[in-house]
Design a protein around this motif. Structure first.
Motif: not given
Length: 149
Positions: A33-35, A37
């Motif tokens: 994921r880009n986040s 998280r």
């Protein structure tokens, strides 16, 4: 049917395995994921599964020490373990569906969530109190021991 302590040991193994597998799922989500998280319920499920595994082992030891009737220990243990498992399943469900960040804020069914949470608290605390009472009773009567086995 298995004795209360055996039920708890088997449940601890299942909960621990769930925690390990959810840890893999959590890492995958963090990695992809880009986040950076994981979904909150994947994270919660991972941690809760590991904690419930150790809680189940604690309850197994309590059942081992307790001198209460087998049917009472087994009933209390099953009740607690079923609610532990239902919590883990709900975390997996919400993590898989990614349908909420807060399961207590559903669009509908608030009464059902409230009833379930009250029953969860009563059953988990009540079941533990039964087993804890059995430990205290055994220790006070001299029938149980905390050291050794």
């Amino acid at each position: 049917m298995l004795a209360a302590e055996s039920l708890a040991v088997v449940a601890a193994g299942v909960f621990f395995l769930c925690g390990l597998l959810m840890g893999c799922w959590k890492y995958y989500q963090i990695h992809t994921r880009n986040s950076g998280r994981a979904h909150p319920y994947v994270d919660i499920g991972h941690r809760a599964s590991l904690l419930y595994a150790f809680a189940a082992m604690l309850l197994a030891r309590f059942a081992e020490i307790s001198q209460l009737p087998v049917w009472l220990e087994r009933s209390a243990m099953l009740a607690v373990l079923i609610y532990f498992a239902s919590a883990i399943v709900s975390y997996i469900w919400h993590g898989w569906r990614e349908d909420t960040l807060n399961q207590f804020k559903p669009e509908s069914g608030k009464a059902a969530v409230l009833v379930f949470m009250i029953s969860l608290a009563l059953v988990e605390v009540g079941g533990f109190l039964v087993l804890f009472y059995g430990v205290l009773q055994a220790l006070m009567s001299g029938a149980g021991t905390v050291v050794g086995g």
